[in-house]
Write an enzyme that holds these catalytic residues in place. Structure first.
Site, PDB file in Angstrom:
ATOM      1  N   ASP A   1      -7.705   6.706  -0.991  1.00 29.25           N
ATOM      2  CA  ASP A   1      -8.359   5.628  -1.737  1.00 29.25           C
ATOM      3  C   ASP A   1      -9.847   5.928  -1.918  1.00 29.25           C
ATOM      4  O   ASP A   1     -10.411   6.796  -1.221  1.00 29.25           O
ATOM      5  CB  ASP A   1      -8.180   4.320  -0.931  1.00 29.25           C
TER       6      ASP A   1
ATOM      7  N   ASP B   1      -4.424  -2.574  -8.681  1.00 27.30           N
ATOM      8  CA  ASP B   1      -4.279  -3.536  -7.590  1.00 27.30           C
ATOM      9  C   ASP B   1      -3.634  -4.821  -8.107  1.00 27.30           C
ATOM     10  O   ASP B   1      -3.239  -5.670  -7.314  1.00 27.30           O
ATOM     11  CB  ASP B   1      -5.652  -3.858  -6.971  1.00 27.30           C
TER      12      ASP B   1
END
Ligand code: GLA
Length: 734
Positions: free
Chosen positions: A473, A543
């Site tokens: 990430d 997301d």
């Protein structure tokens, strides 16, 4: 896949130059397309053409053709316009030479063609300035079957003094048509890849990023350029372009006074002046091009094939069904939370469990919120006293693979790392460092930082032999750029050197850990580009896991990037990002069009939902090879305002297909959805089975057999028309 890359380099080095005849046109060809360049009477390298492949011998090597006027007034665009001479458009190259001169004239020197691997040719064209000793090599790699041509440039300074590179693009493409329509993508966190199509007008349209690290959060460096009308699905001339670079980029579309469209693409020149000492070179990232005269559908299929054959890691491997712990547990877990999730995942049919954020940092720096811990990649002994190996072994015992989350480029101010190595953190001189999500960025221009990140990856992998997946990430972008490592007069190297540092880290990791699956994630899709993708197995698309939003995000994303890499997870309802409630069937029907996963706490499913999920995962495993390796055909565009979306994957042998349709709004009582199928054989018979049925089938022909020409001409109609209605059909040749 990575192995393939190394192999191709070795072969390339061994191949011989096969052609260097300056009198014939330079043809860079794929099975159906080609790019043609010639050398004009005054030695300029002229870009003549990029489009459908010619059948006949070309007139380019006649004396008359070669001696037509080339005064820069619009007749003969150069293949790589450098600022200087008659070049008045945004140039592909802008230099300041050692003596202070701002102009460059490029003349053809020679070219060569090699064959790095079966079906791939590499054409290198050398250009030089007659006055200044610089060399520019244009590199075109043509992928025959996939109809993709990549372009990059390598600049070498032999002037004997420092050369200032103000701009060095990867590509320049001149086009001529009556009108030009650009499809591009803007966005923000959890709203990536919002499609816009606009007619370009005289003047300049630019798409760019200045944020480093999360370069694709607000715009993606991939686009469609359609000639003479908006891009259609199955007809019309459409170019697809995508820059393979995970840093600042700029794509410029300039319609000049002659009506020509000049496309220049590459690293953003913003605050990015690069200095080359004598003997040094700078190579640009690749621009990936494809062309179709059969609409944007073929553009997508070309790029998907190219990514699967020449880019993505392990692209011939079926992707497992994943349960990722983030939305189900966030950072609030202990060992039992995780082992329970693994047990449930196993029962429901999941194949890979991924432990997300929150497992590391200790004491005052424990990662219990996003305020602390980043940089301290040691297991949190309070939450997980028996370590990662215990969890990974537990997963394996239950028949699952195990993966884990890291964010190795980042550091919280509250961490041991920030205290020990303040000089490793990106900052602009003595200015206070701005935080985003309570974190700072490590300075990847610094080789020590690169070593640290490689070691972090090694150490995490070393926590258990049963780790087979890493979610990498990167949750913030660059503000107030600058580096303690780079000298004061090289601060503008930051943007390029950061991304090169990242790629060098990726390379080292891939050499050492060729088998591990790696997910490309950056607050969702904030780092989704062809450059990063080649080191990864998949990407976290957004997301935003809300199914209704995902239909559009995935549709845009899949214009370029294939379903096999599109991580698409079923989350809970109401959705955590949007608060929207949607039926579990709709959520599954959307997620099954990509790489299916779950993003929830299985314990929160009731009995009925559990049974549905179990069956849907089983169904997905059946259609998985078609979704992940098949050809994508879009049937109904979610952007067209009608409130429907539909598409189909067809297996490469044409024997099976899977069909998805979604209602995006309430259509009225009597409205139903009708569409024609694509990609089938009109002479074959197909049995159609509806998957994920709720109470009754939405397709009247569920379980029945239909001829291919009926399905592709009259088509099928479905009883869907309410909000959140959807249909999935499995189509099998009999
Ligand atoms: C980012 C990712 C999420 C999750 C969190 C963890 O937002 O996109 O999937 O991993 O970070 O902090």
């Amino acid at each position: 896949m990575i192995m393939k890359t190394f192999l191709s380099l070795t072969l390339a080095a061994a191949s011989l130059s096969v052609s260097a005849n300056e009198n014939s046109p330079i043809r860079v060809s794929t099975d159906d397309t080609e790019m043609v360049m010639t050398v004009s009477g005054n030695g300029n390298l002229v870009h003549n053409y990029y489009g459908k492949k010619f059948k006949n011998v070309l007139p380019y090597n006649t004396k008359e053709y070669r001696e037509q006027p080339d005064n820069g007034a619009g007749y003969a665009p150069q293949a790589f316009p450098a600022y200087g001479g008659y070049v008045m458009i945004s140039p592909a190259l802008k230099l300041i030479h050692g003596d202070g001169s701002h102009t460059t004239h490029l003349k053809y020197v020679s070219h060569s063609v090699t064959q790095p691997e079966e079906g791939v040719t590499c054409t290198e064209v050398k250009l030089k300035d007659p006055l200044y000793d610089i060399e520019l090599t244009l590199i075109y790699t043509a992928y025959g079957k996939e109809n993709v041509i990549t372009q990059s440039a390598r600049l070498t300074n032999n002037e004997g003094s420092r050369l200032t590179v103000e701009n060095l693009a990867s590509t320049y493409l001149p086009l001529h048509a009556d009108s030009y329509y650009l499809t591009h993508f803007h966005g923000v966190w959890a709203t990536e890849m919002q499609l816009v199509e606009e007619q370009l007008q005289p003047g300049i349209k630019s798409i760019e990023s200045k944020r480093g690290v999360q370069a694709t959060q607000t715009a993606n460096p991939a686009f469609l350029l359609s000639l003479n009308g908006p891009a259609r699905e199955d007809a019309g001339e459409v170019y697809g372009g995508a820059l393979a670079w995970s840093g600042n980029y700029k794509l410029t579309f300039e319609q000049d006074e002659c009506g020509r469209m000049n496309v220049v693409g590459g690293v953003n020149d913003f605050a990015s002046t690069y200095y080359l000492d004598n003997g040094e070179s700078l190579t640009t990232p690749e621009m990936v091009w494809t062309f179709s005269n059969r609409g944007r559908g073929q553009v997508s299929r070309n790029l998907h094939d190219w990514i699967r054959h020449h880019s993505l890691s392990h692209s011939d491997m079926e992707r497992p069904v994943v349960l990722n712990s983030w939305e189900g547990a966030y950072m609030d877990f202990d060992e039992k939370t995780i082992t329970d999730m693994i047990d449930d995942a196993a029962k429901i049919g999941v194949e890979m469990f991924v432990l997300d954020d929150g497992w590391f940092g200790n004491g005052e720096y424990a990662r219990n919120t996003d305020h602390s811990g980043l940089g301290d990649w040691q297991v949190n002994t309070q939450k997980l006293p028996r370590g990662i190996d215990y969890l990974a072994k537990h997963a394996v015992k239950k028949g699952l693979k195990f993966g884990i989350w890291i964010e190795p480029e980042m550091v919280n101010p509250k961490s041991r790392l920030a205290e020990t190595h303040p000089e490793w953190i990106v900052k602009s001189g003595n200015r206070d460092k701005l935080q985003i999500r309570q974190q700072w960025i490590l300075d990847l221009t610094n080789p020590e930082v690169q070593d640290f990140i490689v070691k972090t990856f090694d150490d995490v992998m070393g926590m258990s032999r049963d780790i087979s997946y890493i979610k990498w990430d990167a949750n913030r972008f660059v503000t107030d750029f600058g580096s303690d490592y780079l000298p004061a007069d090289r601060q503008s190297h930051f943007w390029i050197d950061y991304t090169k540092g990242l790629y060098s880290v990726y390379d080292r990791i891939r050499q050492k850990h060729p088998d591990v699956m790696i997910q490309l994630c950056s607050s969702g899709g904030a780092r989704l580009d062809m450059g990063a993708l080649k080191y990864h197995d998949e990407f976290w698309t957004s997301d935003n896991t809300n199914s209704l939003d995902r239909i559009r995000i995935q549709n845009s994303t899949n214009l370029f990037y294939p379903a096999i890499a599109t991580a698409s997870h079923v989350s809970t309802s109401p959705n955590h990002q949007t608060g929207m409630t949607a039926p579990l069937k709709y959520r599954f029907d959307v997620a099954m069009a990509g790489r299916l996963g779950l993003e929830l706490q299985p314990k929160h499913l009731n009995e009925e939902e559990w049974a549905f999920a179990q069956k849907a995962i089983e169904a997905y495993k059946k259609i998985r090879p078609i979704v992940q390796f098949g050809d994508l055909y879009r049937l109904k565009n979610p952007e067209d305002g009608t409130g429907w979306a539909s598409h189909q994957y067809v297996s490469k042998d044409g024997k099976e297909a899977v069909f998805f349709a979604y209602s995006l709004k309430y259509h009225g009582r009597t409205t139903f959805f009708q569409t024609r199928l694509k990609g089938l054989d009109p002479d074959k018979q197909y049995r159609i089975t509806e998957l994920n049925k709720k109470d009754w089938p939405s397709f009247y022909g569920d379980g029945k057999v239909f001829p291919g020409d009926y399905l592709m001409n009259e088509g099928i109609s479905l009883g869907i028309g309410n909000n959140f209605d959807s249909t999935v059909l499995h189509i099998e040749e009999i």
